[in-house]
Design a protein around this motif. Structure first.
Motif, PDB file in Angstrom:
ATOM      1  N   ALA A 178       0.983  32.590  59.123  1.00 31.29           N
ATOM      2  CA  ALA A 178       1.903  31.936  59.849  1.00 31.29           C
ATOM      3  C   ALA A 178       0.709  30.568  60.682  1.00 31.29           C
ATOM      4  CB  ALA A 178       2.539  32.491  61.042  1.00 31.29           C
ATOM      5  N   LEU A 179      -0.360  31.119  60.950  1.00 30.24           N
ATOM      6  CA  LEU A 179      -1.203  30.017  61.462  1.00 30.24           C
ATOM      7  C   LEU A 179      -1.428  29.216  60.585  1.00 30.24           C
ATOM      8  CD1 LEU A 179      -3.438  32.254  63.649  1.00 30.24           C
ATOM      9  CD2 LEU A 179      -2.406  30.528  64.515  1.00 30.24           C
ATOM     10  N   SER A 180      -1.831  29.546  59.241  1.00 26.23           N
ATOM     11  CA  SER A 180      -2.382  28.668  58.235  1.00 26.23           C
ATOM     12  C   SER A 180      -1.238  27.823  57.729  1.00 26.23           C
ATOM     13  CB  SER A 180      -2.793  29.467  56.929  1.00 26.23           C
ATOM     14  OG  SER A 180      -1.990  30.196  56.261  1.00 26.23           O
ATOM     15  N   SER A 181      -0.031  28.014  57.790  1.00 24.00           N
ATOM     16  CA  SER A 181       1.159  27.342  57.631  1.00 24.00           C
ATOM     17  C   SER A 181       0.943  25.781  58.505  1.00 24.00           C
ATOM     18  CB  SER A 181       2.541  27.929  57.814  1.00 24.00           C
ATOM     19  OG  SER A 181       2.889  28.068  59.220  1.00 24.00           O
ATOM     20  N   GLY A 182       0.409  26.014  59.583  1.00 16.46           N
ATOM     21  CA  GLY A 182       0.284  24.769  60.339  1.00 16.46           C
ATOM     22  C   GLY A 182       1.496  24.552  61.225  1.00 16.46           C
ATOM     23  N   SER A 183       2.654  25.445  61.001  1.00 17.83           N
ATOM     24  CA  SER A 183       3.928  24.987  61.752  1.00 17.83           C
ATOM     25  C   SER A 183       3.969  25.580  63.022  1.00 17.83           C
ATOM     26  CB  SER A 183       5.066  25.740  60.792  1.00 17.83           C
ATOM     27  OG  SER A 183       6.191  25.753  61.586  1.00 17.83           O
ATOM     28  N   SER A 184       4.514  24.593  63.775  1.00 19.88           N
ATOM     29  CA  SER A 184       4.745  24.904  65.351  1.00 19.88           C
ATOM     30  C   SER A 184       6.335  25.152  65.597  1.00 19.88           C
ATOM     31  CB  SER A 184       4.334  23.957  66.244  1.00 19.88           C
ATOM     32  OG  SER A 184       4.860  22.803  65.742  1.00 19.88           O
ATOM     33  N   ASP A 185       6.895  25.980  64.279  1.00 23.48           N
ATOM     34  CA  ASP A 185       8.388  26.145  64.491  1.00 23.48           C
ATOM     35  C   ASP A 185       8.436  27.825  63.998  1.00 23.48           C
ATOM     36  OD1 ASP A 185       9.306  23.724  65.302  1.00 23.48           O
ATOM     37  OD2 ASP A 185       9.202  22.828  63.316  1.00 23.48           O
ATOM     38  N   ILE A 186       7.518  28.608  64.220  1.00 24.84           N
ATOM     39  CA  ILE A 186       7.676  29.732  63.728  1.00 24.84           C
ATOM     40  C   ILE A 186       8.522  30.688  64.790  1.00 24.84           C
ATOM     41  CG2 ILE A 186       6.421  32.026  63.800  1.00 24.84           C
ATOM     42  CD1 ILE A 186       5.513  29.935  61.480  1.00 24.84           C
ATOM     43  N   VAL A 187       9.441  31.308  63.939  1.00 23.82           N
ATOM     44  CA  VAL A 187      10.468  32.221  65.066  1.00 23.82           C
ATOM     45  C   VAL A 187      10.039  33.611  64.760  1.00 23.82           C
ATOM     46  CG1 VAL A 187      12.580  30.512  65.046  1.00 23.82           C
ATOM     47  CG2 VAL A 187      12.238  31.891  63.136  1.00 23.82           C
ATOM     48  N   ALA A 188      10.626  34.644  65.625  1.00 22.31           N
ATOM     49  CA  ALA A 188      10.303  35.675  65.672  1.00 22.31           C
ATOM     50  C   ALA A 188      10.878  36.537  64.201  1.00 22.31           C
ATOM     51  CB  ALA A 188      10.900  36.373  66.896  1.00 22.31           C
ATOM     52  N   ASN A 189      10.306  37.275  63.619  1.00 25.40           N
ATOM     53  CA  ASN A 189      10.832  37.909  62.478  1.00 25.40           C
ATOM     54  C   ASN A 189      10.178  39.470  62.603  1.00 25.40           C
ATOM     55  OD1 ASN A 189       8.240  38.315  61.355  1.00 25.40           O
ATOM     56  ND2 ASN A 189       8.275  35.794  61.023  1.00 25.40           N
ATOM     57  N   GLU A 190      10.458  40.146  61.466  1.00 30.13           N
ATOM     58  CA  GLU A 190      10.395  41.574  61.378  1.00 30.13           C
ATOM     59  C   GLU A 190       8.587  41.866  61.634  1.00 30.13           C
ATOM     60  OE1 GLU A 190      11.133  43.433  57.475  1.00 30.13           O
ATOM     61  OE2 GLU A 190       9.997  41.768  56.563  1.00 30.13           O
ATOM     62  N   ASN A 191       7.719  40.940  61.519  1.00 30.78           N
ATOM     63  CA  ASN A 191       6.470  41.088  61.778  1.00 30.78           C
ATOM     64  C   ASN A 191       5.840  40.396  62.737  1.00 30.78           C
ATOM     65  OD1 ASN A 191       6.102  42.448  59.148  1.00 30.78           O
ATOM     66  ND2 ASN A 191       6.036  40.630  57.974  1.00 30.78           N
ATOM     67  N   ILE A 192       6.699  39.394  63.221  1.00 32.32           N
ATOM     68  CA  ILE A 192       5.998  38.750  64.697  1.00 32.32           C
ATOM     69  C   ILE A 192       7.183  38.513  65.640  1.00 32.32           C
ATOM     70  CG2 ILE A 192       5.037  36.404  65.192  1.00 32.32           C
ATOM     71  CD1 ILE A 192       4.528  35.870  62.169  1.00 32.32           C
ATOM     72  N   ASP A 193       6.652  39.001  66.743  1.00 35.74           N
ATOM     73  CA  ASP A 193       7.709  39.225  67.971  1.00 35.74           C
ATOM     74  C   ASP A 193       7.716  37.804  68.612  1.00 35.74           C
ATOM     75  OD1 ASP A 193       5.543  39.051  69.774  1.00 35.74           O
ATOM     76  OD2 ASP A 193       5.929  41.026  70.308  1.00 35.74           O
ATOM     77  N   ALA A 194       8.541  37.815  69.443  1.00 33.42           N
ATOM     78  CA  ALA A 194       8.791  36.044  69.952  1.00 33.42           C
ATOM     79  C   ALA A 194       7.684  35.845  70.998  1.00 33.42           C
ATOM     80  CB  ALA A 194       9.852  36.861  70.973  1.00 33.42           C
ATOM     81  N   VAL A 195       6.993  36.839  71.574  1.00 33.37           N
ATOM     82  CA  VAL A 195       5.720  36.523  72.279  1.00 33.37           C
ATOM     83  C   VAL A 195       4.678  35.783  71.430  1.00 33.37           C
ATOM     84  CG1 VAL A 195       3.826  37.392  73.740  1.00 33.37           C
ATOM     85  CG2 VAL A 195       6.055  38.286  74.215  1.00 33.37           C
ATOM     86  N   THR A 196       4.599  36.649  70.337  1.00 33.85           N
ATOM     87  CA  THR A 196       3.353  36.277  69.349  1.00 33.85           C
ATOM     88  C   THR A 196       3.754  34.956  68.534  1.00 33.85           C
ATOM     89  OG1 THR A 196       2.743  38.580  68.978  1.00 33.85           O
ATOM     90  CG2 THR A 196       1.846  36.986  67.413  1.00 33.85           C
ATOM     91  N   ALA A 197       4.927  34.838  68.277  1.00 37.08           N
ATOM     92  CA  ALA A 197       5.604  33.504  67.583  1.00 37.08           C
ATOM     93  C   ALA A 197       5.142  32.470  68.422  1.00 37.08           C
ATOM     94  CB  ALA A 197       6.761  33.788  67.360  1.00 37.08           C
ATOM     95  N   THR A 198       5.539  32.534  70.012  1.00 38.33           N
ATOM     96  CA  THR A 198       5.195  31.456  70.780  1.00 38.33           C
ATOM     97  C   THR A 198       3.855  31.175  71.029  1.00 38.33           C
ATOM     98  OG1 THR A 198       7.099  32.460  72.239  1.00 38.33           O
ATOM     99  CG2 THR A 198       5.674  30.840  73.370  1.00 38.33           C
ATOM    100  N   ARG A 199       2.930  32.139  70.826  1.00 44.62           N
ATOM    101  CA  ARG A 199       1.393  31.934  70.777  1.00 44.62           C
ATOM    102  C   ARG A 199       1.154  31.142  69.497  1.00 44.62           C
ATOM    103  NH1 ARG A 199      -0.408  37.698  73.521  1.00 44.62           N
ATOM    104  NH2 ARG A 199       0.543  37.317  75.506  1.00 44.62           N
ATOM    105  N   ILE A 200       1.616  31.563  68.413  1.00 39.80           N
ATOM    106  CA  ILE A 200       1.200  30.793  67.186  1.00 39.80           C
ATOM    107  C   ILE A 200       1.699  29.339  67.046  1.00 39.80           C
ATOM    108  CG2 ILE A 200       1.907  30.888  64.721  1.00 39.80           C
ATOM    109  CD1 ILE A 200       2.199  33.978  64.792  1.00 39.80           C
TER     110      ILE A 200
END
Ligand code: F6P
Length: 499
Positions: free
Chosen positions: A472-494
């Motif tokens: 997710a970090l290497s995608s460079g996207s700042s629109d990551i949403v929570a999914n089965e591997n990444i929760d909402a807090v971590t998505a916001t941090r990414i």
């Protein structure tokens, strides 16, 4: 508030010795009756049987169904150690011979970059530091660099100093899959290439210590540059294998043998001494007692030897990776497990967190580790050393006795338990003995707590989660949403990092 010395209630003879190392438990405040109960408990927990099984190569590492036979790596007597019907000593001895040959061969090497992390780093790093100023110990004077962190600050610091044409690289990884290590190794190879080293020069420079020979060869290390060890050696117990190569390269193979000799001597003591005289067992039981009586949650090791500043970090992995577990060998929750372990060299440590030792609400048992002989041959050494030792003794006494005062702010509650460990001198032999004393203490505690001290399943989950996060970090996207591997807090941090 009582200021009665807790030593009044201790064993009349609170000092024990093995391999010239002295342990004094006087300030543990454990009565003879309580010591007797503790040794009874050890027998009821079948500690003698566990010790015998450990050395006999029984599968004490139950979850991974294998033995923990690291003691064979320091078995200088070469008496057969049978595993699955085969003596492991010829293979161990063969690695010793190859290490010695390598030491004799290396001339003109200015820099060694040892790449490894955790158990593939702490032991050799500690030994290189600990022996650096031992009076009269010969050193080959190579710059020995330890590259562990994936943070390129460490890489940059090392590569700024190393001379590419006279550098040797030792990649140390039991699994040869540890990301920090393989990425750092690739970066160092790229640096060699960038400095004009040919393919031939690079393969001449690359060495490895591992259990995973195929992955190491695939990486590009030549077979005769690979030093094997075995799956029956846990990473945090591996400094006795070729993982300890820097010790031999820097200080000579004889020094490495002395390191093994001290370790082996301490093993023989652990294996054969009665429980009541067994240093690792006594130390383990003292901690268990403090857990039961004083609800101990943290534990400190304070070496009054600057050269041992790395010791607490080595000990943290040993104790907390071995015994930081909640589930016992029977699959049920355990009552006690490893307290938090920390420490650093005294007297510096006194000027940091000793306030809390003396007056904080928590009881934190301490191992004071002192060395009889000064650790340099500077003209000031004797006078300075006396002050170092006085500080060590004074802290233990103050913690044990406490002090009353009409002003509550100046009251020291006392009754703070500690051990004193006294080494005759700091050299390779006693360093080996000290580390094994603690290795066997960790194994003893595991047996008393009913914990498997030889696996580390808890370190895996974070590594697994790091992969989708890295993607997710290497995608460079700042629109990551929570999914089965990444929760909402971590998505916001990414998203924060990517924005
Ligand atoms: O992550 C923990 C760990 O597995 C330790 O047990 C080990 O000492 C360290 O990583 C390094 O592992 P390896 O030697 O396989 O690279």
């Amino acid at each position: 508030m009582s200021s009665k010395p807790i030593s009044d209630t201790t064993l009349p003879n609170s000092t024990h010795g093995a391999v010239d190392v002295i342990l004094d438990t006087a300030y543990q405040g454990i009565s003879p009756k309580n010591w007797a109960s503790l040794f009874d408990l050890a027998r009821k927990s079948q500690l003698p049987e566990f010790i015998a099984n450990l050395f006999a190569g029984e599968h004490v590492n139950q979850s991974e169904d294998r033995p923990a036979l690291h003691s064979a790596l320091r078995n200088l007597s070469k008496t057969p150690v049978i595993l699955d019907g085969k003596d492991v000593m010829p293979a161990v001895t063969d690695v010793w011979k190859r290490m010695e040959a390598l030491c004799n061969k290396w001339v003109g090497v200015t820099d060694v970059i040892h790449i490894g992390i955790g158990g593939s780093d702490f032991g050799p790093r500690l030994a290189i530091e600990a022996l650096a100023h031992v009076p009269k110990l010969e050193s080959r004077g190579m710059r020995m660099h330890f590259l562990a962190n994936i943070d390129t600050a460490e890489l940059a610091r090392i590569l700024d100093k190393a001379q590419p044409n006279s550098t040797r690289v030792v990649i140390v990884s039991k699994s040869f899959t540890t990301l920090e290590t393989t990425m750092n190794a690739k970066a160092v190879v790229a640096w060699l290439k960038a400095h004009g080293c040919t393919k031939g020069q690079i393969s001449k420079a690359l060495f490895a210590v591992t259990v995973n020979i195929p992955a190491t060869k695939e990486f590009g290390v030549e077979e005769d540059h690979i030093f094997p060890f075995w799956d029956w050696v846990g990473g945090r117990y591996s400094v006795w294998s070729a993982v300890g190569l820097p010790i031999a390269l820097q200080y000579g193979f004889k020094t490495f043998e002395e390191f093994l000799a001290g370790a082996h001597a301490m093993d023989l003591h652990f294996k054969s001494a009665p429980l009541e005289e067994n240093l690792s067992v006594i130390m383990a039981l003292a901690l268990l007692y403090q857990q039961q009586k004083r609800d101990v949650k943290a534990y400190a090791a304070i070496p009054y030897a600057d050269a041992l500043d790395w010791f607490p970090r080595w000990l943290q992995q040993l104790d907390m990776e071995s015994n930081g577990k909640s589930i016992g060998m029977d699959g049920n929750p355990v009552k006690y497990s490893s307290p938090v372990v920390f420490g650093s060299a005294g007297s510096n440590a006194q000027h940091s967190y000793f306030q809390l030792f003396h007056q904080g609400p928590e009881v934190i048992p301490i191992d004071f580790i002192a060395v009889r002989k000064p650790m340099s041959d500077r003209p000031e050494a004797i006078a300075h050393h006396r002050i170092l030792l006085s500080n060590c003794l004074a802290q233990a006494q103050a913690l044990a006795h406490g002090k009353s005062d009409s002003n509550p702010n100046n009251v020291y509650p006392g009754k703070r338990p500690s051990n004193l460990l006294l080494l005759p001198e700091l050299n390779a032999f006693y360093l080996g003995a000290l580390l094994v004393l603690y290795e066997n203490r960790a194994a003893t505690l595991g047996a008393l707590w009913n914990i498997n001290s030889f696996d580390q399943p808890g370190v895996e989950y974070g590594k697994v989660l790091a992969k989708p996060i890295e993607a997710a970090l290497s995608s460079g996207s700042s629109d990551i949403v929570a999914n089965e591997n990444i929760d909402a807090v971590t998505a916001t941090r990414i998203n924060l990092l990517n924005s």
